[in-house]
Design a protein around this motif. Structure first.
Motif, PDB file in Angstrom:
ATOM      1  N   ALA A 361       0.809  -1.214   0.000  1.00  0.00           N
ATOM      2  CA  ALA A 361       0.000   0.000   0.000  1.00  0.00           C
ATOM      3  C   ALA A 361       0.843   1.265   0.000  1.00  0.00           C
ATOM      4  CB  ALA A 361      -0.921  -0.006   1.224  1.00  0.00           C
ATOM      5  N   VAL A 362       2.148   1.154   0.184  1.00  0.00           N
ATOM      6  CA  VAL A 362       3.045   2.316   0.222  1.00  0.00           C
ATOM      7  C   VAL A 362       3.791   2.402  -1.108  1.00  0.00           C
ATOM      8  CG1 VAL A 362       5.029   3.364   1.376  1.00  0.00           C
ATOM      9  CG2 VAL A 362       3.302   2.138   2.713  1.00  0.00           C
ATOM     10  N   PRO A 363       3.648   3.488  -1.862  1.00  0.00           N
ATOM     11  CA  PRO A 363       4.361   3.610  -3.135  1.00  0.00           C
ATOM     12  C   PRO A 363       5.868   3.477  -2.943  1.00  0.00           C
ATOM     13  CG  PRO A 363       2.683   5.322  -2.945  1.00  0.00           C
ATOM     14  CD  PRO A 363       2.760   4.659  -1.605  1.00  0.00           C
ATOM     15  N   GLY A 364       6.460   2.608  -3.750  1.00  0.00           N
ATOM     16  CA  GLY A 364       7.902   2.400  -3.675  1.00  0.00           C
ATOM     17  C   GLY A 364       8.323   1.286  -2.750  1.00  0.00           C
ATOM     18  N   LEU A 365       7.387   0.729  -1.976  1.00  0.00           N
ATOM     19  CA  LEU A 365       7.710  -0.370  -1.061  1.00  0.00           C
ATOM     20  C   LEU A 365       7.093  -1.654  -1.588  1.00  0.00           C
ATOM     21  CD1 LEU A 365       9.043  -1.101   1.686  1.00  0.00           C
ATOM     22  CD2 LEU A 365       6.769  -0.854   2.706  1.00  0.00           C
ATOM     23  N   TYR A 366       7.919  -2.688  -1.691  1.00  0.00           N
ATOM     24  CA  TYR A 366       7.502  -3.984  -2.219  1.00  0.00           C
ATOM     25  C   TYR A 366       7.895  -5.065  -1.213  1.00  0.00           C
ATOM     26  CZ  TYR A 366       7.376  -1.155  -6.450  1.00  0.00           C
ATOM     27  OH  TYR A 366       7.109  -0.155  -7.361  1.00  0.00           O
ATOM     28  N   ALA A 367       7.259  -6.223  -1.319  1.00  0.00           N
ATOM     29  CA  ALA A 367       7.562  -7.319  -0.401  1.00  0.00           C
ATOM     30  C   ALA A 367       7.416  -8.639  -1.139  1.00  0.00           C
ATOM     31  CB  ALA A 367       6.648  -7.288   0.819  1.00  0.00           C
ATOM     32  N   ALA A 368       8.285  -9.593  -0.817  1.00  0.00           N
ATOM     33  CA  ALA A 368       8.231 -10.918  -1.441  1.00  0.00           C
ATOM     34  C   ALA A 368       8.827 -11.944  -0.493  1.00  0.00           C
ATOM     35  CB  ALA A 368       8.992 -10.926  -2.769  1.00  0.00           C
ATOM     36  N   PRO A 519      -0.851   6.823  14.736  1.00  0.00           N
ATOM     37  CA  PRO A 519       0.154   7.883  14.655  1.00  0.00           C
ATOM     38  C   PRO A 519       1.167   7.855  15.797  1.00  0.00           C
ATOM     39  CG  PRO A 519      -2.001   8.753  14.084  1.00  0.00           C
ATOM     40  CD  PRO A 519      -2.225   7.361  14.558  1.00  0.00           C
ATOM     41  N   SER A 520       0.768   7.282  16.941  1.00  0.00           N
ATOM     42  CA  SER A 520       1.703   7.197  18.066  1.00  0.00           C
ATOM     43  C   SER A 520       2.558   5.938  18.032  1.00  0.00           C
ATOM     44  CB  SER A 520       0.929   7.238  19.385  1.00  0.00           C
ATOM     45  OG  SER A 520       0.056   6.113  19.489  1.00  0.00           O
ATOM     46  N   GLY A 521       2.375   5.113  16.982  1.00  0.00           N
ATOM     47  CA  GLY A 521       3.220   3.938  16.814  1.00  0.00           C
ATOM     48  C   GLY A 521       2.708   2.670  17.457  1.00  0.00           C
ATOM     49  N   GLN A 522       1.417   2.638  17.847  1.00  0.00           N
ATOM     50  CA  GLN A 522       0.845   1.450  18.462  1.00  0.00           C
ATOM     51  C   GLN A 522       0.104   0.615  17.414  1.00  0.00           C
ATOM     52  OE1 GLN A 522       1.382   0.607  21.748  1.00  0.00           O
ATOM     53  NE2 GLN A 522       2.769   2.358  21.595  1.00  0.00           N
ATOM     54  N   PRO A 523       0.265  -0.726  17.445  1.00  0.00           N
ATOM     55  CA  PRO A 523      -0.495  -1.570  16.508  1.00  0.00           C
ATOM     56  C   PRO A 523      -1.992  -1.433  16.746  1.00  0.00           C
ATOM     57  CG  PRO A 523       1.321  -2.797  17.488  1.00  0.00           C
ATOM     58  CD  PRO A 523       1.204  -1.519  18.256  1.00  0.00           C
ATOM     59  N   MET A 524      -2.732  -1.316  15.661  1.00  0.00           N
ATOM     60  CA  MET A 524      -4.183  -1.123  15.728  1.00  0.00           C
ATOM     61  C   MET A 524      -4.836  -2.033  14.702  1.00  0.00           C
ATOM     62  SD  MET A 524      -6.312   2.314  14.672  1.00  0.00           S
ATOM     63  CE  MET A 524      -5.732   2.151  12.961  1.00  0.00           C
ATOM     64  N   LEU A 525      -5.869  -2.743  15.113  1.00  0.00           N
ATOM     65  CA  LEU A 525      -6.594  -3.595  14.183  1.00  0.00           C
ATOM     66  C   LEU A 525      -7.302  -2.734  13.161  1.00  0.00           C
ATOM     67  CD1 LEU A 525      -6.920  -6.708  14.093  1.00  0.00           C
ATOM     68  CD2 LEU A 525      -9.224  -6.351  14.967  1.00  0.00           C
ATOM     69  N   ASP A 526      -7.088  -3.043  11.892  1.00  0.00           N
ATOM     70  CA  ASP A 526      -7.714  -2.302  10.807  1.00  0.00           C
ATOM     71  C   ASP A 526      -8.966  -3.043  10.364  1.00  0.00           C
ATOM     72  OD1 ASP A 526      -7.935  -0.253   9.036  1.00  0.00           O
ATOM     73  OD2 ASP A 526      -6.249  -0.812   7.779  1.00  0.00           O
ATOM     74  N   ARG A 527      -9.859  -2.353   9.730  1.00  0.00           N
ATOM     75  CA  ARG A 527     -11.047  -3.028   9.207  1.00  0.00           C
ATOM     76  C   ARG A 527     -10.637  -3.944   8.064  1.00  0.00           C
ATOM     77  NH1 ARG A 527     -12.659  -0.523   4.503  1.00  0.00           N
ATOM     78  NH2 ARG A 527     -11.746   1.515   4.085  1.00  0.00           N
ATOM     79  N   PRO A 528     -11.332  -5.070   7.860  1.00  0.00           N
ATOM     80  CA  PRO A 528     -10.988  -5.972   6.759  1.00  0.00           C
ATOM     81  C   PRO A 528     -11.005  -5.227   5.433  1.00  0.00           C
ATOM     82  CG  PRO A 528     -12.614  -6.977   8.205  1.00  0.00           C
ATOM     83  CD  PRO A 528     -12.489  -5.540   8.629  1.00  0.00           C
ATOM     84  N   ALA A 529      -9.960  -5.406   4.673  1.00  0.00           N
ATOM     85  CA  ALA A 529      -9.878  -4.698   3.390  1.00  0.00           C
ATOM     86  C   ALA A 529      -9.021  -5.506   2.433  1.00  0.00           C
ATOM     87  CB  ALA A 529      -9.273  -3.310   3.587  1.00  0.00           C
ATOM     88  N   LEU A 530      -9.236  -5.303   1.188  1.00  0.00           N
ATOM     89  CA  LEU A 530      -8.414  -5.925   0.158  1.00  0.00           C
ATOM     90  C   LEU A 530      -7.413  -4.909  -0.348  1.00  0.00           C
ATOM     91  CD1 LEU A 530     -11.097  -7.863  -1.907  1.00  0.00           C
ATOM     92  CD2 LEU A 530      -9.504  -8.801  -0.229  1.00  0.00           C
ATOM     93  N   LEU A 531      -6.182  -5.355  -0.561  1.00  0.00           N
ATOM     94  CA  LEU A 531      -5.176  -4.476  -1.124  1.00  0.00           C
ATOM     95  C   LEU A 531      -5.441  -4.359  -2.618  1.00  0.00           C
ATOM     96  CD1 LEU A 531      -2.481  -2.942  -0.676  1.00  0.00           C
ATOM     97  CD2 LEU A 531      -1.329  -5.040  -1.292  1.00  0.00           C
ATOM     98  N   THR A 532      -5.683  -3.156  -3.093  1.00  0.00           N
ATOM     99  CA  THR A 532      -6.036  -2.980  -4.496  1.00  0.00           C
ATOM    100  C   THR A 532      -5.005  -2.179  -5.261  1.00  0.00           C
ATOM    101  OG1 THR A 532      -7.348  -1.028  -3.937  1.00  0.00           O
ATOM    102  CG2 THR A 532      -8.508  -3.135  -4.010  1.00  0.00           C
ATOM    103  N   ARG A 533      -4.121  -1.445  -4.552  1.00  0.00           N
ATOM    104  CA  ARG A 533      -3.175  -0.603  -5.275  1.00  0.00           C
ATOM    105  C   ARG A 533      -2.270  -1.457  -6.144  1.00  0.00           C
ATOM    106  NH1 ARG A 533       1.696   1.469  -5.803  1.00  0.00           N
ATOM    107  NH2 ARG A 533       2.635  -0.031  -4.408  1.00  0.00           N
ATOM    108  N   GLY A 534      -2.326  -1.223  -7.422  1.00  0.00           N
ATOM    109  CA  GLY A 534      -1.424  -1.909  -8.337  1.00  0.00           C
ATOM    110  C   GLY A 534      -1.770  -3.354  -8.604  1.00  0.00           C
ATOM    111  N   ALA A 535      -2.885  -3.866  -8.088  1.00  0.00           N
ATOM    112  CA  ALA A 535      -3.236  -5.254  -8.355  1.00  0.00           C
ATOM    113  C   ALA A 535      -3.503  -5.421  -9.840  1.00  0.00           C
ATOM    114  CB  ALA A 535      -4.478  -5.648  -7.541  1.00  0.00           C
TER     115      ALA A 535
END
Length: 536
Positions: A361-368, A519-535
């Protein structure tokens, strides 16, 4: 702490020298990109070399197998959380990926025109190709490192990745690293690929080497990328038991031994998997590990046995030389006596949310590789899909980087600022591993997970990330907190995630749980979502 002391530039920085990282780097180099590979150990110090079983792949020469059947086995093992499209695309690309690897010099067992196959847990067909008997990872790593050296691929050894560098708009613009002496430096690049491997060092006993400290998960979270399915940590059922209180990397006993007919028995000689699953000893890993755990709890013991005494010595020496050497080093002769084994942390099923092309989801960041959550594994990894995923997604990620850079203006991204070495909370590793093993391993409940969270809150202190140890401890602490957040929220048992207070599958949780940082650096559960950027 002062700012960086040196700088280097590239089009793509690859963090990690496992199968995914080297595959990506080689492919990116072929596509004309300036590539720099970074690793905190020597180039051969990653997790790939320890992979024993093989590569699960349908090559089209076995009449009773098909890509569709491989996909179905993966979906069953994944407990309803695999992404069908991602699974189909990755598995379907397997034959071409293995062909590219063989073209780079990898040699598998059997005649070249029809490679030898074995069967492992969760597979309904013989489809796992292997090398050196049980040394597939070592052969894959050897071939990729040789190709890297032959191609002049630059590898920056003994440099640990500290943090991504970003533009004011949040795009990745490079990487902050420390050299072996703790001197900070900047690698400027419009693309960073995380291929850092897993998180086995969250636990006291693991099949993973010392480098598996969840560095990539922490880097991605701090960069603003969500992670998903972290609560699903696969415990390999058969790790060599070397005595009470074993710590760190423990020798793996590949499930290919069970594929050749070995069976699990307890101290009374009774079969552990009898009546547990239709595939018995070749059930998916989560099923076997949970069954062993239940038997150990019932008997008040800490290990069971893998009986492979039906294999004669020449067969064991040819087919499982790595296992044989590890057993003999521990004073066990597996040809004569059953092998003492117990479950240990093995593979992360989740990680940084990414597409099958490695985009996050971050432009320029990839993972494999193991650090990524592509949707292939769901709630439990199917045996030997891991090397396959690294080969396929590593190459696809390189192609995605090349396409993204070609489509974007080639002007250098400007950093928001060249930051000093950051500060992050880190708990003591011994304390973290003890509470994670006790309360967040196989079998969890709300009370135990709360204990982990409380211990981490009390014991974590802010530390400048000015050494490899500090970077690793901070990564483990952040990842443990994210894992606990997801494990607390998933009030059901599914795949590798076993809640003793919620023992049933709840179809209301038939989706992934994403975690991101506040924003304070604490892990927070996000709502279920599909990653769509660049799919694509």
């Amino acid at each position: 702490m002062s700012g960086p002391s040196w700088e280097a530039r590239a089009d793509l920085v690859v963090v990690g020298t496992g199968v995914a990282g080297l595959t990506a780097a080689l492919r990116a180099r072929e596509l004309g990109l300036r590539v720099l590979v970074v690793t905190k150990e020597a180039a051969d110090g990653g997790n790939t070399r320890w992979a024993q079983g093989g590569v699960a792949v349908v090559l089209g020469d076995m009449p009773d197998d098909s890509v569709r059947r491989h996909v179905e086995d993966t979906l069953v093992a994944g407990g309803g959380l695999c992404d069908l499209e991602a699974t189909t695309r990755i598995i379907g690309a397997g034959p071409a990926a293995v062909a590219r690897l063989r073209a780079r010099g990898a040699v598998f067992d059997g005649p070249p025109e029809r490679l030898a196959r074995t069967r492992e847990g969760g597979h309904t067909a013989l489809r796992v190709v292997h090398a050196g008997g049980d040394a597939t990872g070592a052969e894959v790593e050897r071939a990729l490192l040789a190709a890297s050296r032959d191609g002049g691929l630059p590898v920056l050894e003994h440099h640990v990745a500290v943090d991504t560098l970003r533009t004011p708009a949040g795009e990745v613009a490079g990487l902050l690293v420390l050299d072996g002496d703790g001197v900070p430096g900047v690698l400027t690049a419009p693309a960073v690929l995380l291929a850092t491997g897993g998180l086995g060092q969250l636990y006291q006993a693991t099949s993973n080497p010392a480098v598996a400290t969840a560095d990539g998960v922490a880097l991605a979270l701090r960069a603003g990328a969500p992670v998903q399915d972290l609560e699903f940590v696969q415990f390999h059922p058969t790790v060599l038991y070397t005595g009470e209180g074993a710590r760190g990397r423990c020798p793996l006993v590949t499930e290919a031994v069970r594929g050749e007919g070995a069976v699990l028995v307890d101290s009374t000689g009774a079969r552990v998997m009898a009546g547990v699953h239709p595939l018995a000893d070749l059930a998916p890993r989560d099923v076997v590990s949970a069954a062993i755990n239940r038997r150990l709890a019932a008997l008040g013991e800490d290990h069971v046995f893998l009986d492979a005494t039906h294999l004669d010595r020449p067969t064991f020496e040819r087919r499982f030389p790595t296992v044989l050497a590890a057993c003999q080093a521990a004073g066990v002769d597996p040809v004569v006596d059953p092998i003492p084994v117990s479950p240990a942390a093995h593979f992360a099923c989740g990680g940084v949310m990414s597409t099958v092309d490695g985009r996050t989801a971050v432009p320029g960041l990839y993972a494999a590789g193991e650090v990524a959550r592509t949707g292939l594994h769901g709630a439990n990894r199917l045996a030997s899909n891991s090397l396959l995923e690294g080969l396929v997604v590593g190459a696809r990620a390189a192609e995605a980087v090349a396409a993204d850079l070609a489509a974007a203006p080639r002007a250098e991204r400007r950093l928001a600022a060249c930051p000093p070495v950051p500060v992050a909370p880190a708990a003591g590793r011994d304390t973290l591993q003890r509470v994670m093993s006790r309360y967040a391993g196989i079998g969890r409940d709300a009370e135990g997970l709360a204990v982990v969270g409380s211990v981490l809150d009390v014991s974590a202190v802010d530390r400048p990330l000015s050494s490899r140890a500090a970077v690793e401890d901070a990564a483990l602490t952040l990842t443990a907190r994210a894992l606990i957040a997801a494990a607390q929220a998933r009030t059901e048992s599914r795949g590798c995630h076993v809640r003793t207070d919620f023992p049933q599958v709840d179809e209301g949780f038939a989706h992934g749980l994403a975690v991101r940082l506040t924003p304070s650096g604490q892990p927070m559960l996000d709502r279920p979502a599909l990653l769509t950027r660049g799919a694509a």
